[in-house]
Design a protein around this motif. Structure first.
Motif, PDB file in Angstrom:
ATOM      1  N   LEU A 155       0.709  -0.860   0.064  1.00 53.23           N
ATOM      2  CA  LEU A 155       0.113  -0.039   0.229  1.00 53.23           C
ATOM      3  C   LEU A 155       0.832   1.213  -0.102  1.00 53.23           C
ATOM      4  O   LEU A 155       0.537   1.998  -1.055  1.00 53.23           O
ATOM      5  CB  LEU A 155      -0.935   0.142   1.299  1.00 53.23           C
ATOM      6  CG  LEU A 155      -2.366  -0.721   1.119  1.00 53.23           C
ATOM      7  CD1 LEU A 155      -3.169  -0.375   2.640  1.00 53.23           C
ATOM      8  CD2 LEU A 155      -2.928   0.134  -0.089  1.00 53.23           C
ATOM      9  N   GLN A 156       1.776   1.212   1.011  1.00 56.00           N
ATOM     10  CA  GLN A 156       2.613   2.452   1.070  1.00 56.00           C
ATOM     11  C   GLN A 156       3.366   2.720  -0.085  1.00 56.00           C
ATOM     12  O   GLN A 156       3.947   3.770  -0.419  1.00 56.00           O
ATOM     13  CB  GLN A 156       3.424   2.329   2.291  1.00 56.00           C
ATOM     14  CG  GLN A 156       2.422   2.462   3.515  1.00 56.00           C
ATOM     15  CD  GLN A 156       3.073   3.147   4.583  1.00 56.00           C
ATOM     16  OE1 GLN A 156       4.120   3.722   4.497  1.00 56.00           O
ATOM     17  NE2 GLN A 156       2.473   2.634   5.881  1.00 56.00           N
ATOM     18  N   PHE A 157       3.928   1.589  -0.687  1.00 55.53           N
ATOM     19  CA  PHE A 157       4.854   1.744  -1.749  1.00 55.53           C
ATOM     20  C   PHE A 157       3.988   2.407  -3.048  1.00 55.53           C
ATOM     21  O   PHE A 157       4.324   3.125  -3.750  1.00 55.53           O
ATOM     22  CB  PHE A 157       5.467   0.355  -2.225  1.00 55.53           C
ATOM     23  CG  PHE A 157       6.537   0.573  -3.282  1.00 55.53           C
ATOM     24  CD1 PHE A 157       7.733   0.913  -3.022  1.00 55.53           C
ATOM     25  CD2 PHE A 157       6.217   0.020  -4.665  1.00 55.53           C
ATOM     26  CE1 PHE A 157       8.701   0.971  -4.210  1.00 55.53           C
ATOM     27  CE2 PHE A 157       7.008   0.192  -5.627  1.00 55.53           C
ATOM     28  CZ  PHE A 157       8.496   0.644  -5.358  1.00 55.53           C
ATOM     29  N   LYS A 204      -8.681  -0.142  15.137  1.00 56.96           N
ATOM     30  CA  LYS A 204      -8.243  -1.619  15.707  1.00 56.96           C
ATOM     31  C   LYS A 204      -6.896  -1.904  15.426  1.00 56.96           C
ATOM     32  O   LYS A 204      -6.327  -1.464  14.383  1.00 56.96           O
ATOM     33  CB  LYS A 204      -9.084  -2.747  15.013  1.00 56.96           C
ATOM     34  CG  LYS A 204      -9.069  -4.223  15.606  1.00 56.96           C
ATOM     35  CD  LYS A 204     -10.040  -4.976  14.918  1.00 56.96           C
ATOM     36  CE  LYS A 204      -9.868  -5.115  13.297  1.00 56.96           C
ATOM     37  NZ  LYS A 204     -10.830  -6.033  12.715  1.00 56.96           N
ATOM     38  N   ASN A 205      -6.002  -2.401  16.587  1.00 61.14           N
ATOM     39  CA  ASN A 205      -4.396  -2.628  16.161  1.00 61.14           C
ATOM     40  C   ASN A 205      -3.773  -1.362  16.140  1.00 61.14           C
ATOM     41  O   ASN A 205      -2.575  -1.675  15.567  1.00 61.14           O
ATOM     42  CB  ASN A 205      -4.258  -3.645  15.229  1.00 61.14           C
ATOM     43  CG  ASN A 205      -5.201  -4.891  15.372  1.00 61.14           C
ATOM     44  OD1 ASN A 205      -5.384  -5.416  16.520  1.00 61.14           O
ATOM     45  ND2 ASN A 205      -5.573  -5.584  14.250  1.00 61.14           N
ATOM     46  N   ILE A 206      -4.215  -0.218  16.245  1.00 56.03           N
ATOM     47  CA  ILE A 206      -3.512   0.955  16.342  1.00 56.03           C
ATOM     48  C   ILE A 206      -3.362   1.550  17.430  1.00 56.03           C
ATOM     49  O   ILE A 206      -4.104   2.010  18.276  1.00 56.03           O
ATOM     50  CB  ILE A 206      -4.036   1.743  15.166  1.00 56.03           C
ATOM     51  CG1 ILE A 206      -4.540   1.401  13.870  1.00 56.03           C
ATOM     52  CG2 ILE A 206      -3.127   3.255  14.858  1.00 56.03           C
ATOM     53  CD1 ILE A 206      -5.343   2.152  12.852  1.00 56.03           C
ATOM     54  N   SER A 237      -2.746   3.453   6.086  1.00 51.23           N
ATOM     55  CA  SER A 237      -2.505   2.003   5.590  1.00 51.23           C
ATOM     56  C   SER A 237      -3.285   1.061   6.653  1.00 51.23           C
ATOM     57  O   SER A 237      -4.188   0.160   6.283  1.00 51.23           O
ATOM     58  CB  SER A 237      -1.184   1.691   5.509  1.00 51.23           C
ATOM     59  OG  SER A 237      -0.548   2.567   4.911  1.00 51.23           O
ATOM     60  N   SER A 238      -3.194   1.258   7.898  1.00 56.84           N
ATOM     61  CA  SER A 238      -3.757   0.379   8.843  1.00 56.84           C
ATOM     62  C   SER A 238      -5.262   0.425   8.796  1.00 56.84           C
ATOM     63  O   SER A 238      -5.970  -0.792   8.957  1.00 56.84           O
ATOM     64  CB  SER A 238      -3.286   0.641  10.387  1.00 56.84           C
ATOM     65  OG  SER A 238      -1.977   0.142  10.273  1.00 56.84           O
ATOM     66  N   ILE A 239      -5.786   1.607   8.753  1.00 58.14           N
ATOM     67  CA  ILE A 239      -7.210   1.857   8.564  1.00 58.14           C
ATOM     68  C   ILE A 239      -7.715   1.245   7.417  1.00 58.14           C
ATOM     69  O   ILE A 239      -8.725   0.472   7.641  1.00 58.14           O
ATOM     70  CB  ILE A 239      -7.505   3.426   8.755  1.00 58.14           C
ATOM     71  CG1 ILE A 239      -7.132   4.056   9.887  1.00 58.14           C
ATOM     72  CG2 ILE A 239      -8.830   3.682   8.192  1.00 58.14           C
ATOM     73  CD1 ILE A 239      -7.345   5.473  10.073  1.00 58.14           C
ATOM     74  N   ILE A 240      -7.147   1.186   6.157  1.00 61.23           N
ATOM     75  CA  ILE A 240      -7.598   0.718   4.864  1.00 61.23           C
ATOM     76  C   ILE A 240      -7.738  -0.752   5.168  1.00 61.23           C
ATOM     77  O   ILE A 240      -8.554  -1.482   4.779  1.00 61.23           O
ATOM     78  CB  ILE A 240      -6.418   0.995   3.716  1.00 61.23           C
ATOM     79  CG1 ILE A 240      -6.715   2.777   3.674  1.00 61.23           C
ATOM     80  CG2 ILE A 240      -7.046   0.222   2.618  1.00 61.23           C
ATOM     81  CD1 ILE A 240      -5.691   3.291   2.341  1.00 61.23           C
ATOM     82  N   ILE A 241      -6.656  -1.317   6.049  1.00 64.92           N
ATOM     83  CA  ILE A 241      -6.405  -2.803   6.085  1.00 64.92           C
ATOM     84  C   ILE A 241      -7.487  -3.186   6.943  1.00 64.92           C
ATOM     85  O   ILE A 241      -8.359  -4.320   6.828  1.00 64.92           O
ATOM     86  CB  ILE A 241      -5.407  -3.218   6.604  1.00 64.92           C
ATOM     87  CG1 ILE A 241      -4.201  -3.030   5.360  1.00 64.92           C
ATOM     88  CG2 ILE A 241      -5.191  -4.702   7.078  1.00 64.92           C
ATOM     89  CD1 ILE A 241      -2.665  -3.095   5.586  1.00 64.92           C
TER      90      ILE A 241
END
Lengths: 151, 151
Positions: free
Chosen positions: A7-9, A125-127, B140-144
């Motif tokens: 994604l980031q790439f 979630k998970n952040i 990116s985490s949010i999108i995932i």
DNA sequence: CTATAATAGTTGTAGGTTCAACTAATGGCA
DNA sequence: TGCCATTAGTTGAACCTACAACTATTATAG
């Protein structure tokens, strides 16, 4: 299918914000729908300040939601069509509409609160909390950076 | 008028992303317009991958931009109307359109590059690089998190 | 007091998004 | 081979957004 590195790439900042924004909006509407509620995120964004203050002019709503007056007009149109709010002409300033919630509007507001909370949790979630803080900080800075000095 | 504290106090995550997203989109279009270029951020998002790969199917474009196939159809419609891209039927799979840039499309792509760079700098102004990194990470985490498992 | 500027809101147009329903073509399985 | 599911793309409806042009009302400057 999409992992964080790819994604980031492949995506720059604008595309990431764009995608995250759409994903959140979509998930909120889906969650509302699963609870039998019919409301968009933008309608919710407008409903909140009206509830908080009892009433609000369209100008005030635009300022609080950082929305264009045209957008506010059309969102209020929709909310009025759904009998969630009413436009009441201001007695002092005849240019102004005071927008107030109907009973149905108040009811919907309360019903949506847990949907909002659920969506918020799914998003975060998970952040780590400290990353969320930085995240909100950066968003605020971006908004301020782009606020319309334009020059 | 809007300082960072009041923004964060009054606006939740969804509203902040919403506003930041709109502000960036708007600024990009304004900057392009000032350079005499007529292009939206979404059109730019689609143009990039086509340029990178030489051609792309609409499905591939949707995957790369995280856009719905309907959105891709309509953006390509617009780009085709502006003579920036052409749909070429795939010889092997007759369901597929290969989308390629016209010369005008290539030219526009190169012209917009510095506009994108300028916008990027305006967006990131006064924000530490390490915060930007965390910011992109959170996006990116949010999108995932919201990618459509839905269940 | 009056001409003019500023403000609140609406409308039209064009673009982007989602959902759902649709067409056309391909793939797979019996 | 032939039926059925899948896939690529389009279309229509409803909503949101931005821009520009417009109406109506209020504020201000001379």
């Amino acid at each position: 299918m999409a992992d964080k590195e790819s994604l980031q790439f492949h995506m720059n900042l604008g595309m990431l914000i764009n995608s995250a924004h759409r994903a959140m909006t979509k998930r909120f509407v889906q969650n509302a729908h699963e609870s039998g509620l019919d409301i968009s995120l933008d309608q919710w964004m407008v409903l909140g300040p009206i509830w908080q203050r009892g009433d609000a002019s369209q100008k005030e709503l635009g300022d609080m939601c950082l929305k264009d007056k045209t957008s506010v007009t059309r969102i209020i149109d929709t909310l009025e069509k759904k009998n969630l709010v009413v436009r009441v002409p201001d007695q002092l300033d005849h240019r102004v509409n005071r927008v107030i919630l109907t009973n149905a509007g108040k009811q919907l507001f309360y019903d949506v609160l847990p949907v909002m909370e659920k969506t918020r949790e799914e998003v975060k979630k998970n952040i780590p909390d400290e990353d969320i803080e930085i995240f909100k900080n950066v968003l605020s800075s971006i908004i301020i950076n782009l606020e319309n000095e334009k020059g």
